[in-house]
Design a protein around this motif. Structure first.
Motif, PDB file in Angstrom:
ATOM      1  N   HIS A  35       0.996  -1.123   0.125  1.00  0.00           N
ATOM      2  CA  HIS A  35      -0.017   0.091   0.134  1.00  0.00           C
ATOM      3  C   HIS A  35       1.034   1.096   0.111  1.00  0.00           C
ATOM      4  O   HIS A  35       1.689   1.396   0.757  1.00  0.00           O
ATOM      5  CB  HIS A  35      -0.995   0.044   1.055  1.00  0.00           C
ATOM      6  N   ASN A  36       0.571   2.348  -0.970  1.00  0.00           N
ATOM      7  CA  ASN A  36       1.286   3.222  -0.914  1.00  0.00           C
ATOM      8  C   ASN A  36       0.199   4.427  -0.580  1.00  0.00           C
ATOM      9  O   ASN A  36      -0.393   5.190  -1.518  1.00  0.00           O
ATOM     10  CB  ASN A  36       1.823   3.671  -2.035  1.00  0.00           C
ATOM     11  N   PRO A  37       0.059   4.897   0.903  1.00  0.00           N
ATOM     12  CA  PRO A  37      -0.749   5.927   1.229  1.00  0.00           C
ATOM     13  C   PRO A  37      -0.757   7.324   0.603  1.00  0.00           C
ATOM     14  O   PRO A  37      -1.818   7.823   0.346  1.00  0.00           O
ATOM     15  CB  PRO A  37      -0.605   5.940   2.826  1.00  0.00           C
ATOM     16  N   LEU A  38       0.545   7.626   0.261  1.00  0.00           N
ATOM     17  CA  LEU A  38       0.493   8.895  -0.572  1.00  0.00           C
ATOM     18  C   LEU A  38      -0.095   9.076  -1.880  1.00  0.00           C
ATOM     19  O   LEU A  38      -0.671  10.189  -2.049  1.00  0.00           O
ATOM     20  CB  LEU A  38       1.970   9.330  -0.608  1.00  0.00           C
ATOM     21  N   CYS A  39      -0.314   7.970  -2.456  1.00  0.00           N
ATOM     22  CA  CYS A  39      -1.085   8.113  -3.695  1.00  0.00           C
ATOM     23  C   CYS A  39      -2.196   7.180  -3.633  1.00  0.00           C
ATOM     24  O   CYS A  39      -3.153   7.496  -4.474  1.00  0.00           O
ATOM     25  CB  CYS A  39       0.077   7.542  -4.733  1.00  0.00           C
ATOM     26  N   ALA A 137       8.427  -8.494   0.060  1.00  0.00           N
ATOM     27  CA  ALA A 137       7.736  -9.223   1.154  1.00  0.00           C
ATOM     28  C   ALA A 137       6.912 -10.691   0.930  1.00  0.00           C
ATOM     29  O   ALA A 137       6.920 -11.217   1.503  1.00  0.00           O
ATOM     30  CB  ALA A 137       6.430  -8.126   1.461  1.00  0.00           C
ATOM     31  N   ALA A 138       6.707 -10.960  -0.325  1.00  0.00           N
ATOM     32  CA  ALA A 138       5.998 -12.041  -0.822  1.00  0.00           C
ATOM     33  C   ALA A 138       7.111 -13.126  -0.840  1.00  0.00           C
ATOM     34  O   ALA A 138       6.812 -14.096  -0.213  1.00  0.00           O
ATOM     35  CB  ALA A 138       5.378 -12.015  -2.150  1.00  0.00           C
ATOM     36  N   ILE A 139       8.334 -12.878  -1.314  1.00  0.00           N
ATOM     37  CA  ILE A 139       9.346 -13.917  -1.313  1.00  0.00           C
ATOM     38  C   ILE A 139       9.707 -14.063   0.175  1.00  0.00           C
ATOM     39  O   ILE A 139       9.864 -15.209   0.532  1.00  0.00           O
ATOM     40  CB  ILE A 139      10.691 -13.210  -1.981  1.00  0.00           C
ATOM     41  N   GLU A 140       9.663 -13.214   1.068  1.00  0.00           N
ATOM     42  CA  GLU A 140      10.103 -13.382   2.472  1.00  0.00           C
ATOM     43  C   GLU A 140       8.967 -14.016   3.180  1.00  0.00           C
ATOM     44  O   GLU A 140       8.999 -14.127   4.535  1.00  0.00           O
ATOM     45  CB  GLU A 140      10.654 -12.174   3.250  1.00  0.00           C
ATOM     46  N   ASN A 141       7.657 -14.041   2.489  1.00  0.00           N
ATOM     47  CA  ASN A 141       6.415 -14.604   3.166  1.00  0.00           C
ATOM     48  C   ASN A 141       5.821 -13.700   4.317  1.00  0.00           C
ATOM     49  O   ASN A 141       5.547 -14.292   5.450  1.00  0.00           O
ATOM     50  CB  ASN A 141       6.427 -15.975   3.379  1.00  0.00           C
ATOM     51  N   ALA A 142       6.269 -12.322   4.150  1.00  0.00           N
ATOM     52  CA  ALA A 142       5.864 -11.718   5.283  1.00  0.00           C
ATOM     53  C   ALA A 142       4.256 -11.456   5.453  1.00  0.00           C
ATOM     54  O   ALA A 142       3.279 -11.614   4.449  1.00  0.00           O
ATOM     55  CB  ALA A 142       6.170 -10.110   4.863  1.00  0.00           C
ATOM     56  N   GLN A 143       3.767 -11.480   6.811  1.00  0.00           N
ATOM     57  CA  GLN A 143       2.391 -11.382   7.064  1.00  0.00           C
ATOM     58  C   GLN A 143       1.814 -10.154   7.120  1.00  0.00           C
ATOM     59  O   GLN A 143       0.612  -9.965   6.784  1.00  0.00           O
ATOM     60  CB  GLN A 143       2.455 -12.310   8.421  1.00  0.00           C
ATOM     61  N   THR A 144       2.722  -9.124   7.458  1.00  0.00           N
ATOM     62  CA  THR A 144       2.220  -7.884   7.528  1.00  0.00           C
ATOM     63  C   THR A 144       2.282  -6.970   6.208  1.00  0.00           C
ATOM     64  O   THR A 144       3.036  -7.245   5.743  1.00  0.00           O
ATOM     65  CB  THR A 144       2.701  -6.793   8.516  1.00  0.00           C
ATOM     66  N   PRO A 145       1.254  -6.406   5.743  1.00  0.00           N
ATOM     67  CA  PRO A 145       1.084  -5.652   4.549  1.00  0.00           C
ATOM     68  C   PRO A 145       2.295  -4.626   4.395  1.00  0.00           C
ATOM     69  O   PRO A 145       2.546  -4.253   5.462  1.00  0.00           O
ATOM     70  CB  PRO A 145      -0.066  -4.940   4.371  1.00  0.00           C
ATOM     71  N   VAL A 146       2.762  -4.383   3.288  1.00  0.00           N
ATOM     72  CA  VAL A 146       4.079  -3.399   2.927  1.00  0.00           C
ATOM     73  C   VAL A 146       3.306  -2.234   2.852  1.00  0.00           C
ATOM     74  O   VAL A 146       2.386  -1.867   2.192  1.00  0.00           O
ATOM     75  CB  VAL A 146       4.650  -3.752   1.620  1.00  0.00           C
ATOM     76  N   THR A 147       3.814  -1.081   3.618  1.00  0.00           N
ATOM     77  CA  THR A 147       3.411   0.171   3.413  1.00  0.00           C
ATOM     78  C   THR A 147       4.640   1.025   3.016  1.00  0.00           C
ATOM     79  O   THR A 147       5.681   0.946   3.562  1.00  0.00           O
ATOM     80  CB  THR A 147       2.513   1.152   4.469  1.00  0.00           C
ATOM     81  N   THR A 148       4.692   2.016   1.902  1.00  0.00           N
ATOM     82  CA  THR A 148       5.704   2.917   1.626  1.00  0.00           C
ATOM     83  C   THR A 148       6.177   3.903   2.672  1.00  0.00           C
ATOM     84  O   THR A 148       7.074   4.454   2.355  1.00  0.00           O
ATOM     85  CB  THR A 148       5.468   3.448   0.188  1.00  0.00           C
ATOM     86  N   GLU A 149       5.348   3.997   3.656  1.00  0.00           N
ATOM     87  CA  GLU A 149       5.404   4.895   4.785  1.00  0.00           C
ATOM     88  C   GLU A 149       6.131   4.436   5.810  1.00  0.00           C
ATOM     89  O   GLU A 149       6.764   4.989   6.920  1.00  0.00           O
ATOM     90  CB  GLU A 149       4.203   5.399   5.200  1.00  0.00           C
ATOM     91  N   ARG A 150       6.806   3.115   5.647  1.00  0.00           N
ATOM     92  CA  ARG A 150       7.514   2.500   6.889  1.00  0.00           C
ATOM     93  C   ARG A 150       9.002   1.987   6.208  1.00  0.00           C
ATOM     94  O   ARG A 150       9.802   1.441   7.194  1.00  0.00           O
ATOM     95  CB  ARG A 150       6.902   1.300   7.463  1.00  0.00           C
ATOM     96  N   ASP A 151       9.357   2.306   5.095  1.00  0.00           N
ATOM     97  CA  ASP A 151      10.760   1.981   4.623  1.00  0.00           C
ATOM     98  C   ASP A 151      11.331   3.143   3.863  1.00  0.00           C
ATOM     99  O   ASP A 151      10.872   4.167   3.912  1.00  0.00           O
ATOM    100  CB  ASP A 151      10.744   0.739   3.822  1.00  0.00           C
ATOM    101  N   ASP A 152      12.625   2.836   3.336  1.00  0.00           N
ATOM    102  CA  ASP A 152      13.314   3.856   2.408  1.00  0.00           C
ATOM    103  C   ASP A 152      12.835   3.925   0.968  1.00  0.00           C
ATOM    104  O   ASP A 152      13.636   4.331   0.265  1.00  0.00           O
ATOM    105  CB  ASP A 152      14.399   3.837   2.717  1.00  0.00           C
ATOM    106  N   ALA A 153      11.627   3.669   0.638  1.00  0.00           N
ATOM    107  CA  ALA A 153      11.173   3.626  -0.609  1.00  0.00           C
ATOM    108  C   ALA A 153      11.094   4.900  -1.379  1.00  0.00           C
ATOM    109  O   ALA A 153      11.238   5.204  -2.392  1.00  0.00           O
ATOM    110  CB  ALA A 153       9.612   3.098  -0.842  1.00  0.00           C
TER     111      ALA A 153
END
Ligand code: ZN
Length: 153
Positions: A35-39, A137-153
């Motif tokens: 999810h990219n909340p900015l857009c 995240a899918a490769i790592e099988n992450a359970q929490t959704p990705v958000t662009t506001e929590r990393d250095d994207a």
């Protein structure tokens, strides 16, 4: 250069209108949401991985033309690649979008080079990288959704 820009623009519009691999993958072994909340871009990536190789990939989602085209071109670019190759491709893609001194190797980047112009629009960089972060995240099988506001994207 302006011809190239026009060609890039057309490719983005084409992939936005007719996204490739745009479906739920029933055989998926892993998936993740981004999810990219900015857009307001949302994407779900589905992966089938066999022996460290991505044998199939698809996505679903909604968002701006750049986010959708990026997900579409990404699925085309990495289908059949090994996880190491995918990681290397993501690194190059991210550098192309964020490092102003980087000159993308067009042979290596292939169609992904269409996003090189996005670098001039920092607000859109997250649109272009969202699907890649979600893929990771899918490769790592992450359970929490990705958000662009929590990393250095
Ligand atoms: Zn966007």
């Amino acid at each position: 250069m302006s011809d190239l820009r026009e060609l890039y623009q057309q490719l983005i519009l084409d992939h936005n209108k007719n996204p490739r691999n745009f479906q739920v993958l029933d055989s998926a072994t892993r998936s993740a949401q981004g999810h990219n909340p900015l857009c307001g871009d949302k994407v779900q990536i589905y992966l089938q991985i066999d022996n460290d190789r991505i044998t199939d990939i698809s996505f679903q989602g909604s968002g701006c033309a750049i986010s959708k085209a990026s997900a579409s071109l990404m699925t085309d670019a990495i289908k059949g690649k090994t996880l190491n190759e995918v990681e290397e491709q993501f690194r190059k893609f991210h550098t192309m979008l964020t490092d102003p001194t980087n000159t993308p190797d067009l042979d290596q980047m292939g169609k992904l080079a269409v996003f090189s112009g996005v670098r001039d629009y920092p607000a859109r960089v997250k649109c272009a990288t969202l699907s890649w972060h979600t893929l990771k995240a899918a490769i790592e099988n992450a359970q929490t959704p990705v958000t662009t506001e929590r990393d250095d994207a």
